[in-house]
Write a protein that holds these residues in place. Structure first.
Motif, PDB file in Angstrom:
ATOM      1  N   ALA A 249       3.984   5.872   3.750  1.00 53.49           N
ATOM      2  CA  ALA A 249       4.832   4.788   4.246  1.00 53.49           C
ATOM      3  C   ALA A 249       4.067   3.755   5.061  1.00 53.49           C
ATOM      4  CB  ALA A 249       5.966   5.365   5.094  1.00 53.49           C
ATOM      5  N   GLY A 250       2.776   3.983   5.288  1.00 49.25           N
ATOM      6  CA  GLY A 250       1.978   3.067   6.083  1.00 49.25           C
ATOM      7  C   GLY A 250       0.997   3.833   6.939  1.00 49.25           C
ATOM      8  N   VAL A 251      -0.013   3.146   7.424  1.00 51.81           N
ATOM      9  CA  VAL A 251      -1.064   3.799   8.211  1.00 51.81           C
ATOM     10  C   VAL A 251      -0.466   4.476   9.443  1.00 51.81           C
ATOM     11  CG1 VAL A 251      -3.174   3.426   9.532  1.00 51.81           C
ATOM     12  CG2 VAL A 251      -2.776   2.142   7.410  1.00 51.81           C
ATOM     13  N   GLY A 252      -0.796   5.765   9.616  1.00 45.98           N
ATOM     14  CA  GLY A 252      -0.359   6.499  10.797  1.00 45.98           C
ATOM     15  C   GLY A 252       1.065   6.989  10.782  1.00 45.98           C
ATOM     16  N   SER A 253       1.778   6.855   9.660  1.00 46.44           N
ATOM     17  CA  SER A 253       3.177   7.261   9.612  1.00 46.44           C
ATOM     18  C   SER A 253       3.319   8.775   9.480  1.00 46.44           C
ATOM     19  CB  SER A 253       3.891   6.598   8.443  1.00 46.44           C
ATOM     20  OG  SER A 253       5.210   7.119   8.292  1.00 46.44           O
TER      21      SER A 253
ATOM     22  N   GLY B 233       0.778  -1.231   0.000  1.00 41.59           N
ATOM     23  CA  GLY B 233       0.000   0.000   0.000  1.00 41.59           C
ATOM     24  C   GLY B 233       0.804   1.271   0.000  1.00 41.59           C
ATOM     25  N   GLY B 234       2.087   1.199   0.249  1.00 43.63           N
ATOM     26  CA  GLY B 234       2.906   2.396   0.282  1.00 43.63           C
ATOM     27  C   GLY B 234       3.193   2.922  -1.115  1.00 43.63           C
ATOM     28  N   PHE B 235       3.539   4.208  -1.185  1.00 41.71           N
ATOM     29  CA  PHE B 235       3.883   4.766  -2.489  1.00 41.71           C
ATOM     30  C   PHE B 235       4.741   6.014  -2.323  1.00 41.71           C
ATOM     31  CE2 PHE B 235      -0.232   6.773  -1.450  1.00 41.71           C
ATOM     32  CZ  PHE B 235       0.078   8.114  -1.584  1.00 41.71           C
ATOM     33  N   VAL B 236       5.480   6.325  -3.384  1.00 39.74           N
ATOM     34  CA  VAL B 236       6.203   7.585  -3.530  1.00 39.74           C
ATOM     35  C   VAL B 236       5.941   8.083  -4.941  1.00 39.74           C
ATOM     36  CG1 VAL B 236       8.454   8.694  -3.710  1.00 39.74           C
ATOM     37  CG2 VAL B 236       8.029   7.081  -1.852  1.00 39.74           C
ATOM     38  N   ARG B 237       5.472   9.326  -5.038  1.00 41.21           N
ATOM     39  CA  ARG B 237       5.216   9.931  -6.348  1.00 41.21           C
ATOM     40  C   ARG B 237       6.006  11.238  -6.439  1.00 41.21           C
ATOM     41  NH1 ARG B 237       0.546   8.108  -9.147  1.00 41.21           N
ATOM     42  NH2 ARG B 237      -0.549   6.455  -8.015  1.00 41.21           N
TER      43      ARG B 237
END
Length: 280
Positions: free
Chosen positions: A53-57, A39-43
């Motif tokens: 980077a993840g839920v709550g990060s 589920g993580g991403f970098v655009r």
């Protein structure tokens, strides 16, 4: 204390340099965090990047935009869809020296101003800083990682009572994850401060292209107002100058004790970032 120097002027060129370094650090840490689950991403867009980077990060945000072109409506729509798919709001940290058309675009798209953060800087120029004698600062070469992490996370979990409340709070595990990820992804130097033989505070520093970015500074409540942050600042600035960096920067909450400590060591306010949020 460092030597007294004049205020440092910051134009768009210097702000762009600082934002590039910040973006690289956030992207590197987010890519490490993404390995823990799907589920993580970098655009990458607009000279900056959007990361999840993840839920709550704390790394779930858009940084560095406005110094490499103005994002199109389509690019904003893609970023907003990406955050919507993972059930997270879009948080944009926008430097005041970025292209002003971006702020107008975001407010038109329904983003709300939530808070500000200040970016301060100091020219190093081979100077040295001397910290309080009652505090010993050691650089962690790897054998004290767990101690460093516990101290920093505990410090962040108990905000200074004199600081204004933050618009966001993170669970202990999320803070620990981001500190660990930042340290492993960005060749970060870690420092522990000891007072009366006990760990009292911790901080970190990463260097990139002659710029020293100071971060991760926290003091345990029982050791506050005892020179711990001054000692950590002095140690990092001296090392950064010795390493050939020409400038050090630090990000603080406006009017915070951290800002006061930094200005006491010669830092000048360079620019402010507006934190804008949209629920998607």
């Amino acid at each position: 204390m460092g030597e007294s120097v004049g205020s440092l002027f910051c134009g768009a060129g210097l702000a762009a340099r600082i934002e590039r370094v910040e973006t690289a650090a956030i992207v590197g840490a987010a890519e490490v965090g993404m390995r823990r689950g799907p589920g993580g991403f970098v655009r990458v867009f607009g000279g900056g990047a959007a990361s999840f980077a993840g839920v709550g990060s704390p790394l779930n945000k858009v940084v560095g935009i406005g110094f490499g072109g103005v994002p199109s409506v389509g690019e904003w729509e893609e970023v907003e869809r990406a955050y919507a798919e993972v059930g997270a709001p879009v948080q944009v940290e926008l430097a005041q020296l970025a292209d002003p058309r971006i702020a107008a675009e975001l407010t038109g798209r329904g983003y709300r101003l939530m808070s500000f953060e200040n970016v301060l800087g100091v020219e190093l120029g081979g100077r040295t800083w001397v910290g309080p004698e009652q505090v010993e600062v050691r650089r962690d070469e790897g054998d004290e990682m767990d101690v460093w992490l516990d101290v920093v996370v505990d410090g962040f979990a108990h905000p200074d009572e004199d600081d204004a409340p933050s618009h966001e709070e993170f669970p202990r595990d999320a803070i620990a994850d981001v500190m660990r990820d930042m340290a492993s992804a960005n060749d970060t130097r870690r420092y522990l401060a000891y007072r009366e033989g006990e760990p009292a505070g911790g901080a970190s520093m990463r260097t990139d292209g002659g710029l020293a970015a100071l971060a991760g500074a926290a003091t345990l409540p029982a050791h506050r107002r005892r020179g711990v942050q001054t000692a950590l600042l002095s140690a990092r600035l001296t090392e950064a100058a010795a390493a050939g960096c020409d400038m050090a920067v630090i990000t603080t909450a406006p009017g915070s004790k951290s800002q006061q400590n930094a200005q006491g060591q010669g830092f000048s306010l360079l620019y402010t970032r507006a934190v804008l949020v949209k629920e998607v």
